[in-house]
Design a protein around this motif. Structure first.
Motif, PDB file in Angstrom:
ATOM      1  N   TYR A   1     -15.012   0.632  -7.270  1.00 34.19           N
ATOM      2  CA  TYR A   1     -16.302   1.271  -6.983  1.00 34.19           C
ATOM      3  C   TYR A   1     -17.313   1.012  -8.092  1.00 34.19           C
ATOM      4  O   TYR A   1     -18.486   1.297  -7.934  1.00 34.19           O
ATOM      5  CB  TYR A   1     -16.089   2.774  -6.744  1.00 34.19           C
ATOM      6  CG  TYR A   1     -15.222   3.011  -5.527  1.00 34.19           C
ATOM      7  CD1 TYR A   1     -15.752   2.903  -4.245  1.00 34.19           C
ATOM      8  CD2 TYR A   1     -13.850   3.247  -5.651  1.00 34.19           C
ATOM      9  CE1 TYR A   1     -14.957   3.055  -3.121  1.00 34.19           C
ATOM     10  CE2 TYR A   1     -13.037   3.403  -4.535  1.00 34.19           C
ATOM     11  CZ  TYR A   1     -13.594   3.295  -3.277  1.00 34.19           C
ATOM     12  OH  TYR A   1     -12.801   3.430  -2.165  1.00 34.19           O
TER      13      TYR A   1
ATOM     14  N   LYS B   1       0.848  -1.194   0.000  1.00 34.30           N
ATOM     15  CA  LYS B   1       0.000   0.000   0.000  1.00 34.30           C
ATOM     16  C   LYS B   1       0.876   1.234   0.000  1.00 34.30           C
ATOM     17  O   LYS B   1       1.712   1.424   0.884  1.00 34.30           O
ATOM     18  CB  LYS B   1      -0.912  -0.007   1.236  1.00 34.30           C
ATOM     19  CG  LYS B   1      -1.795   1.227   1.324  1.00 34.30           C
ATOM     20  CD  LYS B   1      -2.848   1.093   2.395  1.00 34.30           C
ATOM     21  CE  LYS B   1      -3.699   2.348   2.466  1.00 34.30           C
ATOM     22  NZ  LYS B   1      -4.763   2.230   3.479  1.00 34.30           N
TER      23      LYS B   1
ATOM     24  N   SER C   1     -10.222   5.545  -4.994  1.00 38.16           N
ATOM     25  CA  SER C   1     -11.172   6.626  -5.222  1.00 38.16           C
ATOM     26  C   SER C   1     -10.710   7.626  -6.275  1.00 38.16           C
ATOM     27  O   SER C   1     -11.514   8.078  -7.095  1.00 38.16           O
ATOM     28  CB  SER C   1     -11.442   7.332  -3.897  1.00 38.16           C
ATOM     29  OG  SER C   1     -10.219   7.775  -3.317  1.00 38.16           O
TER      30      SER C   1
ATOM     31  N   LYS D   1      -2.120  -1.457  -3.929  1.00 39.30           N
ATOM     32  CA  LYS D   1      -2.997  -0.303  -3.862  1.00 39.30           C
ATOM     33  C   LYS D   1      -2.180   0.972  -3.943  1.00 39.30           C
ATOM     34  O   LYS D   1      -1.221   1.090  -3.186  1.00 39.30           O
ATOM     35  CB  LYS D   1      -3.777  -0.364  -2.543  1.00 39.30           C
ATOM     36  CG  LYS D   1      -4.697   0.792  -2.321  1.00 39.30           C
ATOM     37  CD  LYS D   1      -5.324   0.689  -0.961  1.00 39.30           C
ATOM     38  CE  LYS D   1      -6.120   1.964  -0.736  1.00 39.30           C
ATOM     39  NZ  LYS D   1      -6.549   2.095   0.615  1.00 39.30           N
TER      40      LYS D   1
ATOM     41  N   ARG E   1     -11.027  10.148   1.349  1.00 38.38           N
ATOM     42  CA  ARG E   1     -10.962  10.864   2.630  1.00 38.38           C
ATOM     43  C   ARG E   1     -12.175  11.774   2.791  1.00 38.38           C
ATOM     44  O   ARG E   1     -12.636  12.005   3.901  1.00 38.38           O
ATOM     45  CB  ARG E   1      -9.616  11.567   2.770  1.00 38.38           C
ATOM     46  CG  ARG E   1      -8.525  10.500   2.895  1.00 38.38           C
ATOM     47  CD  ARG E   1      -7.110  10.994   3.078  1.00 38.38           C
ATOM     48  NE  ARG E   1      -6.205   9.845   2.934  1.00 38.38           N
ATOM     49  CZ  ARG E   1      -4.907   9.923   2.726  1.00 38.38           C
ATOM     50  NH1 ARG E   1      -4.324  11.106   2.629  1.00 38.38           N
ATOM     51  NH2 ARG E   1      -4.184   8.835   2.604  1.00 38.38           N
TER      52      ARG E   1
END
Ligand code: PBG
Length: 340
Positions: free
Chosen positions: A329, A212, A290, A264, A222
């Motif tokens: 997503y 990550k 995101s 990620k 966030r």
């Protein structure tokens, strides 16, 4: 895997005449292209992240992630059922608490929003899909960091491990099938594995957020979780300049008992995905984060990019690079839009 160019192409005695080799033959029709496809993503490869906010009565849009919602408990159940109906392989659930504190106590409270939501979702979908909890304190702390802070203001590694163990057990007690430690604290997988085993959760699997990176592409997330972070996570997440460090992180996580590993973000990190897919014998997951989502949505909204084909292409490329678990997503929507 080492590929080399077949030597037959190097000595083309036919030079100057019509091409003998015409790769376009296999691209001519949709049927030929489908037959020649080397990889196909299936809905069961996709994991849908979902957000649930404590105390909401109506779902709330997230401005920087158009199309993604903060769910109420009720609409979360519906979203989970919809994902199952679409054939989605897994759900990853994030909770947004009403109250935060220094140690993120809501993250391990059996009545904390994520634990309540996990029970709701498992009651709704049972074992028709894989329900995953994210082990991290960042949504629950007033300072927005993943763990508890030491006297120097940096995250205290070993004190955080204790909290992660409590969070893991709370999520497993609430019915999570898999827990995913995302805090990048050293030794977190071993600590969590031991705590789960002591609590009788030997069968709960661990998906390590092993590689990550400290990425700018988490920005919209966030907002989504109303993070109170100021500053960055560079003292614990990996430096984007590094490739080989991922091998070390993954080796440690596997030694400590991780069942799956993750890279990620995803799209700018395909070299890491390929490296790990070749190096390890557990499933490799890639988290299309995101910011990756927001960029495509924003360009599509301007009419600058074809949304659906861009999304399918991005997922296909992650799979081609070696990831078999794609956290995105777009999971529920695109389960039905993947090429067959
Ligand atoms: C930690 C966590 C984060 C993301 C997933 N789990 C935030 C962070 O590390 O700052 C980011 C996911 C995304 O950007 O889509 N709770």
């Amino acid at each position: 895997t080492n590929f080399s160019v077949p030597t037959s192409y190097a000595s083309d005695s036919n030079a100057g005449a019509f091409p003998l080799h015409r790769p376009r033959r296999l691209r001519r029709t949709p049927a030929l292209r489908r037959l020649a496809a080397e990889t196909t993503v299936r809905p069961s490869n996709l994991v849908q992240p979902l957000f649930v906010r404590e105390g909401l009565t109506e779902p709330r849009p997230i401005a920087s992630m158009p199309g993604v919602l903060q769910h109420t408990r009720d609409t979360l159940r519906k979203a989970a059922a919809e994902a199952v109906a679409a054939g989605v392989g897994g759900l990853m659930i994030f909770g947004i608490p009403l109250v935060k504190d220094g140690t993120g106590s809501g993250a391990s409270d059996p009545e904390g929003i994520l634990q309540v939501a996990l029970r709701d979702v498992v009651a709704e979908v049972g074992e028709q899909t894989v329900v995953i909890g994210d082990i991290n304190l960042d949504e629950y702390t007033t300072h927005g960091h993943v763990g508890v802070l030491g006297p120097d203001g940096d995250v205290d590694n070993d004190a955080s491990l204790q909290r992660f163990a409590e969070v893991a057990v709370a999520q497993a007690d609430a019915g999570a099938h898999v827990v995913a430690p995302s805090g990048m604290m050293d030794g977190q997988v071993r600590h969590i594995r031991a705590a789960l085993d002591r609590a009788g959760h030997q069968q709960v699997a661990i998906l390590g957020y092993s590689a990550k990176y400290a990425s700018s592409f988490y920005g919209p997330f966030r907002d989504a979780v109303e993070s109170s972070l100021t500053g960055d996570r560079k003292s614990y997440q990996q430096n984007p300049a590094n490739l080989r460090e991922s091998l070390r992180e993954v080796a440690l996580d596997l030694t400590e008992g991780a069942d799956m590993v993750m890279v990620k973000p995803a799209s700018y990190y395909l070299d890491i995905v390929r490296l790990l897919a070749d190096a390890v014998d557990v499933p490799v997951s890639a988290y299309q984060v995101s910011g990756e989502y927001a960029m495509v949505e924003a360009a599509a909204k301007q009419g600058w990019i074809d949304r659906d084909s861009a999304v399918v292409e991005s997922l296909t490329c992650l799979y081609r690079a070696g990831a078999t678990v794609l956290i995105t997503y777009w999971a529920t929507e695109f389960a039905a839009k993947l090429p067959r």
